[in-house]
Design an enzyme around this catalytic site. Structure first.
Site, PDB file in Angstrom:
ATOM      1  N   GLN A 112       0.827  -1.207   0.000  1.00 28.94           N
ATOM      2  CA  GLN A 112       0.000   0.000   0.000  1.00 28.94           C
ATOM      3  C   GLN A 112       0.866   1.263   0.000  1.00 28.94           C
ATOM      4  O   GLN A 112       0.360   2.353  -0.259  1.00 28.94           O
ATOM      5  CB  GLN A 112      -0.939   0.029   1.222  1.00 28.94           C
ATOM      6  CG  GLN A 112      -1.978  -1.074   1.235  1.00 28.94           C
ATOM      7  CD  GLN A 112      -3.045  -0.919   0.153  1.00 28.94           C
ATOM      8  OE1 GLN A 112      -3.225   0.137  -0.432  1.00 28.94           O
ATOM      9  NE2 GLN A 112      -3.753  -2.006  -0.131  1.00 28.94           N
TER      10      GLN A 112
ATOM     11  N   LYS B 195      -1.537  -2.653  -7.770  1.00 27.81           N
ATOM     12  CA  LYS B 195      -1.972  -1.482  -6.982  1.00 27.81           C
ATOM     13  C   LYS B 195      -1.208  -0.220  -7.397  1.00 27.81           C
ATOM     14  O   LYS B 195      -1.513   0.870  -6.938  1.00 27.81           O
ATOM     15  CB  LYS B 195      -1.779  -1.748  -5.488  1.00 27.81           C
ATOM     16  CG  LYS B 195      -2.654  -2.893  -4.959  1.00 27.81           C
ATOM     17  CD  LYS B 195      -2.518  -3.053  -3.469  1.00 27.81           C
ATOM     18  CE  LYS B 195      -2.871  -4.442  -2.980  1.00 27.81           C
ATOM     19  NZ  LYS B 195      -4.294  -4.709  -2.905  1.00 27.81           N
TER      20      LYS B 195
ATOM     21  N   CYS C  78      -9.041  -8.738   4.096  1.00 27.48           N
ATOM     22  CA  CYS C  78      -7.890  -9.617   4.372  1.00 27.48           C
ATOM     23  C   CYS C  78      -7.099  -9.105   5.571  1.00 27.48           C
ATOM     24  O   CYS C  78      -5.862  -9.214   5.598  1.00 27.48           O
ATOM     25  CB  CYS C  78      -6.980  -9.761   3.154  1.00 27.48           C
ATOM     26  SG  CYS C  78      -7.807 -10.454   1.729  1.00 27.48           S
TER      27      CYS C  78
HETATM   28  C1  LIG Z   1      -0.873  -4.379   2.670  1.00 27.80           C
HETATM   29  C2  LIG Z   1      -1.072  -5.488   1.670  1.00 27.80           C
HETATM   30  N1  LIG Z   1      -0.206  -6.495   1.639  1.00 27.80           N
HETATM   31  C3  LIG Z   1      -0.305  -7.489   0.759  1.00 27.80           C
HETATM   32  C4  LIG Z   1      -1.327  -7.529  -0.158  1.00 27.80           C
HETATM   33  C5  LIG Z   1      -1.412  -8.680  -1.101  1.00 27.80           C
HETATM   34  O1  LIG Z   1      -1.283  -8.308  -2.435  1.00 27.80           O
HETATM   35  P1  LIG Z   1      -1.474  -9.417  -3.545  1.00 27.80           P
HETATM   36  O2  LIG Z   1      -2.856  -9.988  -3.332  1.00 27.80           O
HETATM   37  O3  LIG Z   1      -1.372  -8.692  -4.839  1.00 27.80           O
HETATM   38  O4  LIG Z   1      -0.423 -10.429  -3.327  1.00 27.80           O
HETATM   39  C6  LIG Z   1      -2.281  -6.510  -0.156  1.00 27.80           C
HETATM   40  C7  LIG Z   1      -3.426  -6.537  -1.090  1.00 27.80           C
HETATM   41  O5  LIG Z   1      -4.522  -6.120  -0.760  1.00 27.80           O
HETATM   42  C8  LIG Z   1      -2.146  -5.453   0.780  1.00 27.80           C
HETATM   43  O6  LIG Z   1      -3.021  -4.448   0.821  1.00 27.80           O
END
Ligand SMILES: Cc1ncc(COP(=O)(O)O)c(C=O)c1O
Length: 425
Positions: free
Chosen positions: A214, A241, A381
């Site tokens: 983020q 993102k 999540c």
């Molecule tokens: C702080 C953070 N870490 C890790 C992730 C995981 O990203 P990805 O699903 O692209 O592996 C996210 C995704 O929402 C996130 O917001």
């Protein structure tokens, strides 16, 4: 348009770069996209670069002995250069392409279990994380510690959604092998003090792993510019993102650390030699990139980070702060609405999770969707962070470089409508 200090001066021009923002939804409603912490929208240049690569340069990389192979390899490696520059990484070899941030974190956690020597995590060792992590930065460490007999500990949170660092010296001790935390929380929006935590971890010789999923979209990052004591040892982010495509993530690691870790996945192009009796491995970064990599995705990520660089990460950060401040003012007008996380918008990123008294977050999101406002509802999540504040789930609005004050107005208006629709208050 409302004039706010810090807003991108060329906001309307930036918005035109994102074709999806021009589409309308069912009933002719304009799209108000406030779900960028989930995934960001993509500028035309990213789409065009990926299409051009597939139309004109498509070939496998590092193994095709023909012109297209050379072009594809050059484009892929150029993307690595772009990522290195975006992070201010001391060396391009320290940039490893993965599928996403989750894979990068799993790579680190697994290879630390398999490592030999000092870096190896085993029985008696401690890994420290935090209660505000995305599941992607909790579960890999749970798997690691369960499998190795190490212990997982974590920083708790203060009532206003900051990391509770009051017991930092008790949590990070000589037994601590890894300290891992998110730079910016995807649920609370909190921006964490990377330098302070990293310094303490380094005092006891622990490795620092920062989840910048983020942070990378909205904060300028300059690894080489950080004092060595304050610089994390490993850092991950995810391409989708940062206005890039899905299917691509990044692990950056300090050279000596990456060199000390064994491979994660075995396969083509990560080897030096292979014999039936055993194999030796390529150097970094290729040691960690088994098989055909996500080529067009890497090329797209390169275009995305170049685009962000042109807009300017300082400007994007200022824009996020301005929009977040404006959203705070608007949200304060909605009776029964409670924001989770720090109350001061100046210390937050562009994600704001909230509860609306008497209405389930899924219902909030559904009514907003009917008004054309796209937000996220659920636990994002980040179940432990929700549990800390005694809530199952929340609604989250998240802005980005293309968000306008008018879109925040639309959200606020739709929230007032939601209250009247459910007859609360
Ligand atoms: C702080 C953070 N870490 C890790 C992730 C995981 O990203 P990805 O699903 O692209 O592996 C996210 C995704 O929402 C996130 O917001």
């Amino acid at each position: 348009m409302v004039e706010l200090p810090g807003l991108l001066p060329e906001l309307e021009v930036v918005r035109k770069d994102f074709p999806i923002l021009e589409r309308s939804l069912a009933g002719g409603l304009p799209l108000v996209y406030l779900d960028s912490a989930n995934t960001s929208q993509k500028p035309q240049i990213v789409i065009d670069t990926m299409v051009d690569h597939l139309e004109r340069h498509n070939a496998n990389v590092a193994r095709a002995m023909h012109q297209l192979g050379a072009e594809a390899s050059a484009a892929f490696e150029e993307a690595r250069d772009t990522v290195a520059a975006f992070l201010g990484a001391p060396s391009r070899d320290e940039v490893i392409f993965t599928k996403n941030a989750s894979e990068a974190l799993n790579l680190v956690a697994n290879t630390l279990a398999w490592a030999k020597g000092d870096r190896k995590i085993g029985e008696g060792d401690v890994v420290v994380t935090t209660e505000m992590e995305h599941h992607s930065n909790i579960v890999p460490w749970q798997l690691l510690t369960e499998r190795t007999g190490a212990t997982l500990r974590w920083f708790g949170l203060t009532d206003d959604g900051l990391l509770d660092l009051s017991n930092i010296d008790e949590l990070i001790t000589e037994r601590t092998k890894v300290v891992t935390f998110t730079w910016v929380s995807n649920m609370l929006g909190t921006i964490n003090p990377v330098a302070e935590i990293t310094r303490r971890a380094h005092e006891v010789g622990a490795l620092v792993v920062v989840d910048a999923s983020q942070a990378a979209p909205q904060l300028p990052i300059d690894l080489a510019g950080m004092p060595e004591t304050d610089r994390p040892d490993l850092l991950v982010f995810t391409g989708h993102k940062t206005v890039g495509p899905t299917g691509i993530g990044v692990l950056w690691g300090r050279r000596e650390v990456l060199e000390a870790l064994p491979p994660f996945l075995g396969g083509g192009e990560m080897i030096e030699t292979v014999r039936m009796e055993g194999s030796t491995y390529a150097g970094i970064p290729h040691k960690f990139e088994a098989g055909t990599p996500p080529i067009v995705e890497a090329v797209g990520l390169g275009a995305a980070l170049t685009y962000l660089g042109h807009v300017g990460m300082e400007h994007i950060h200022a824009h996020e702060r301005a929009i977040t401040g404006y959203a705070f003012e608007g949200l304060a007008t909605v009776p029964g609405l409670t924001v989770l996380g720090p109350g001061d918008p100046a210390v937050r990123g562009g994600a704001i999770s909230f509860e609306l008294e008497g209405v389930h977050p899924h219902d909030v999101a559904q009514v907003l969707d009917v008004r054309g406002v796209a937000v996220r509802a659920g636990h994002h999540c980040a179940r432990p962070a929700h549990a800390r504040f005694g809530v199952q789930s929340s609604t989250r609005m998240s802005s980005y470089l293309y968000t306008t004050p008018a879109e925040i107005d639309a959200l606020i208006e739709a929230l007032h409508y939601t209250r009247s629709y459910f007859k609360v208050g």
